[in-house]
Design a protein around this motif. Sequence first.
Motif, PDB file in Angstrom:
ATOM      1  N   ASP A  43       0.811  -1.215   0.000  1.00 50.34           N
ATOM      2  CA  ASP A  43       0.000   0.000   0.000  1.00 50.34           C
ATOM      3  C   ASP A  43       0.846   1.267   0.000  1.00 50.34           C
ATOM      4  N   THR A  44       1.999   1.256   0.662  1.00 45.09           N
ATOM      5  CA  THR A  44       2.810   2.467   0.727  1.00 45.09           C
ATOM      6  C   THR A  44       3.393   2.824  -0.631  1.00 45.09           C
ATOM      7  N   ARG A  45       3.391   1.874  -1.570  1.00 45.77           N
ATOM      8  CA  ARG A  45       3.888   2.162  -2.910  1.00 45.77           C
ATOM      9  C   ARG A  45       2.793   2.790  -3.782  1.00 45.77           C
ATOM     10  N   ALA A  46       1.583   2.885  -3.271  1.00 48.47           N
ATOM     11  CA  ALA A  46       0.473   3.335  -4.106  1.00 48.47           C
ATOM     12  C   ALA A  46      -0.269   4.491  -3.469  1.00 48.47           C
ATOM     13  N   GLN A  47       0.475   5.473  -2.978  1.00 50.25           N
ATOM     14  CA  GLN A  47      -0.139   6.597  -2.278  1.00 50.25           C
ATOM     15  C   GLN A  47      -0.768   7.601  -3.235  1.00 50.25           C
ATOM     16  N   THR A  48      -0.568   7.412  -4.545  1.00 54.88           N
ATOM     17  CA  THR A  48      -1.164   8.326  -5.516  1.00 54.88           C
ATOM     18  C   THR A  48      -2.617   7.976  -5.809  1.00 54.88           C
ATOM     19  N   GLY A  49      -3.090   6.878  -5.215  1.00 54.50           N
ATOM     20  CA  GLY A  49      -4.455   6.451  -5.500  1.00 54.50           C
ATOM     21  C   GLY A  49      -4.519   5.411  -6.585  1.00 54.50           C
ATOM     22  N   LYS A  50      -3.415   5.204  -7.309  1.00 50.64           N
ATOM     23  CA  LYS A  50      -3.364   4.186  -8.351  1.00 50.64           C
ATOM     24  C   LYS A  50      -2.810   2.894  -7.753  1.00 50.64           C
ATOM     25  N   LYS A  51      -3.173   1.783  -8.371  1.00 47.39           N
ATOM     26  CA  LYS A  51      -2.657   0.508  -7.908  1.00 47.39           C
ATOM     27  C   LYS A  51      -1.178   0.387  -8.264  1.00 47.39           C
ATOM     28  N   SER A  52      -0.389  -0.103  -7.323  1.00 45.49           N
ATOM     29  CA  SER A  52       1.019  -0.331  -7.622  1.00 45.49           C
ATOM     30  C   SER A  52       1.144  -1.526  -8.553  1.00 45.49           C
ATOM     31  N   VAL A  53       2.300  -1.615  -9.213  1.00 47.00           N
ATOM     32  CA  VAL A  53       2.561  -2.747 -10.087  1.00 47.00           C
ATOM     33  C   VAL A  53       2.473  -4.039  -9.293  1.00 47.00           C
ATOM     34  N   LEU A  54       3.020  -4.030  -8.075  1.00 46.98           N
ATOM     35  CA  LEU A  54       2.999  -5.226  -7.255  1.00 46.98           C
ATOM     36  C   LEU A  54       1.576  -5.626  -6.907  1.00 46.98           C
ATOM     37  N   HIS A  55       0.725  -4.639  -6.590  1.00 47.46           N
ATOM     38  CA  HIS A  55      -0.657  -4.947  -6.244  1.00 47.46           C
ATOM     39  C   HIS A  55      -1.368  -5.601  -7.434  1.00 47.46           C
ATOM     40  N   THR A  56      -1.080  -5.108  -8.618  1.00 49.79           N
ATOM     41  CA  THR A  56      -1.668  -5.694  -9.820  1.00 49.79           C
ATOM     42  C   THR A  56      -1.214  -7.138  -9.992  1.00 49.79           C
ATOM     43  N   GLU A  57       0.073  -7.401  -9.698  1.00 51.71           N
ATOM     44  CA  GLU A  57       0.595  -8.755  -9.813  1.00 51.71           C
ATOM     45  C   GLU A  57      -0.078  -9.681  -8.804  1.00 51.71           C
ATOM     46  N   LEU A  58      -0.377  -9.161  -7.624  1.00 44.58           N
ATOM     47  CA  LEU A  58      -1.038  -9.984  -6.611  1.00 44.58           C
ATOM     48  C   LEU A  58      -2.407 -10.455  -7.099  1.00 44.58           C
ATOM     49  N   GLU A  59      -3.119  -9.570  -7.767  1.00 50.43           N
ATOM     50  CA  GLU A  59      -4.417  -9.963  -8.319  1.00 50.43           C
ATOM     51  C   GLU A  59      -4.232 -11.041  -9.386  1.00 50.43           C
ATOM     52  N   ALA A  60      -3.124 -10.926 -10.140  1.00 49.71           N
ATOM     53  CA  ALA A  60      -2.876 -11.892 -11.204  1.00 49.71           C
ATOM     54  C   ALA A  60      -2.530 -13.272 -10.640  1.00 49.71           C
ATOM     55  N   ILE A  61      -1.968 -13.320  -9.419  1.00 47.64           N
ATOM     56  CA  ILE A  61      -1.632 -14.615  -8.824  1.00 47.64           C
ATOM     57  C   ILE A  61      -2.873 -15.494  -8.711  1.00 47.64           C
ATOM     58  N   GLN A  62      -3.979 -14.872  -8.360  1.00 49.72           N
ATOM     59  CA  GLN A  62      -5.205 -15.637  -8.168  1.00 49.72           C
ATOM     60  C   GLN A  62      -5.714 -16.252  -9.470  1.00 49.72           C
ATOM     61  N   LEU A  63      -5.235 -15.726 -10.603  1.00 53.48           N
ATOM     62  CA  LEU A  63      -5.674 -16.227 -11.904  1.00 53.48           C
ATOM     63  C   LEU A  63      -4.698 -17.226 -12.516  1.00 53.48           C
ATOM     64  N   THR A 116       6.139 -14.991 -10.890  1.00 57.95           N
ATOM     65  CA  THR A 116       7.081 -15.140  -9.788  1.00 57.95           C
ATOM     66  C   THR A 116       8.362 -14.371 -10.044  1.00 57.95           C
ATOM     67  N   ARG A 117       8.774 -14.284 -11.303  1.00 54.02           N
ATOM     68  CA  ARG A 117       9.980 -13.517 -11.631  1.00 54.02           C
ATOM     69  C   ARG A 117       9.830 -12.056 -11.186  1.00 54.02           C
ATOM     70  N   ASN A 118       8.671 -11.464 -11.457  1.00 57.01           N
ATOM     71  CA  ASN A 118       8.447 -10.079 -11.043  1.00 57.01           C
ATOM     72  C   ASN A 118       8.439  -9.946  -9.518  1.00 57.01           C
ATOM     73  N   LEU A 119       7.812 -10.909  -8.856  1.00 57.57           N
ATOM     74  CA  LEU A 119       7.727 -10.845  -7.402  1.00 57.57           C
ATOM     75  C   LEU A 119       9.097 -11.067  -6.752  1.00 57.57           C
ATOM     76  N   VAL A 120       9.918 -11.923  -7.353  1.00 59.62           N
ATOM     77  CA  VAL A 120      11.265 -12.148  -6.822  1.00 59.62           C
ATOM     78  C   VAL A 120      12.107 -10.890  -6.995  1.00 59.62           C
ATOM     79  N   ASP A 121      11.914 -10.168  -8.106  1.00 60.87           N
ATOM     80  CA  ASP A 121      12.587  -8.881  -8.272  1.00 60.87           C
ATOM     81  C   ASP A 121      12.233  -7.944  -7.121  1.00 60.87           C
ATOM     82  N   TYR A 122      10.957  -7.903  -6.789  1.00 57.63           N
ATOM     83  CA  TYR A 122      10.502  -7.051  -5.692  1.00 57.63           C
ATOM     84  C   TYR A 122      11.170  -7.455  -4.380  1.00 57.63           C
TER      85      TYR A 122
END
Length: 380
Positions: free
Chosen positions: A125-145, A156-162
């Motif tokens: 959440d601290t990465r998305a203080q502009t009101g937009k979803k952070s890239v990581l938050h978007t990836e989290l939604e994609a995990i469920q799919l 996982t490659r993107n998340l490991v980078d994080y």
Amino acid sequence: MTGLSKARISKGNLDTVRTSTKAKMAMHIEAMLQEQYKGDPDGLEKLRRKVDTSPVTSSGEPAQLAGWVHQLEFLPWIPLPTTKAVAQTIDELLEELLTCCRNEDLPSFKTILLAHFKSHELDVDTRAQTGKKSVLHTELEAIQLIADWERADHLTRNLVDYLYWRLITSLDAEWSSHYFAGRQTMPLFSLVMVLPQAGLLETMKVSSRRNIYFRPVRRLLQFLYALAYYFRYKKWPARAPTPKTLAEIFYRPDSQELADVSLISSYFDGSTKLTLDLALQHWEQLLQHFIAVHPGSVRPGPPIPLIMLALQWQTLLVQDKGRSFLMPDLHSYEADWRRWREQWTSLQAQQNILSEGAGQSVAEPIVWPAWSLNQPSSLS
């Protein structure tokens, strides 16, 4: 250190080494330590304690990242509890994910990933203080799919980078805060990342074919010079050292002869590899040059994490034989660093309350030299 050949080590899969070979490795290491610490039993015992207390995962296996951070601790002067905890968390996560891979258990793989990042939702959440979803938050939604291993690998490659940069920013804030007694005002490790030519990232146009970007090893050697100079004169050198300047201080590998300009230039352009051992030797040569040695005198230790990461980034961030490079998002890096730094400051304040008079002394903040932050005008 192990007695194994370079060819065998380069193959990897060291867990498959035969039991008899492991016994020979242990004997080799023991003999090496006895020779290295001959006449220094206290030093050998201290090292054994260091090895015995190296972190392990909940399964009892060595915690690779936490073990690396453990090596960088220099107690009691440079404790790294926060970074070690971050590394331990990543080690536990990766071990669980690898177990799922071996068992081809994709549902559990998804469950473990989601549980981990949901438990760190405040970081997201601290990465998305502009009101937009952070890239990581978007990836989290994609995990469920995730429906197959190919998709799991991509995400996982993107998340490991994080996770990687989370660990590095924590180490940057905690280690450098101790090394510089809490005096620095910005991240330290970014000073040895790739430095693009002025205006290159903004325009994507090269203004000169000379020095399109500075490699991490070049920036490392120049910063080590500046650091030794700073310890001696309490101020930064006016400009970055040239290959000629460094050649008058550094020695050739395994030689008593001073290096020539061509060797330093080959370090700068990446055509000659700088190793950890060579970097540490050059640090000692810098101290010998700037700081006279007197009986009982104390000289600053080498900034080992800075050196190790610069050498890693020389490979990780410089690609295609130098024709391209990767540039981390330094705005996010600094934001993460400041959060870790605030946590370090809070921890120091608590320790001061518990132990009156303890903690870091207040001193003038360190401001890095302008040439280490921006492209030098003389070389633009």
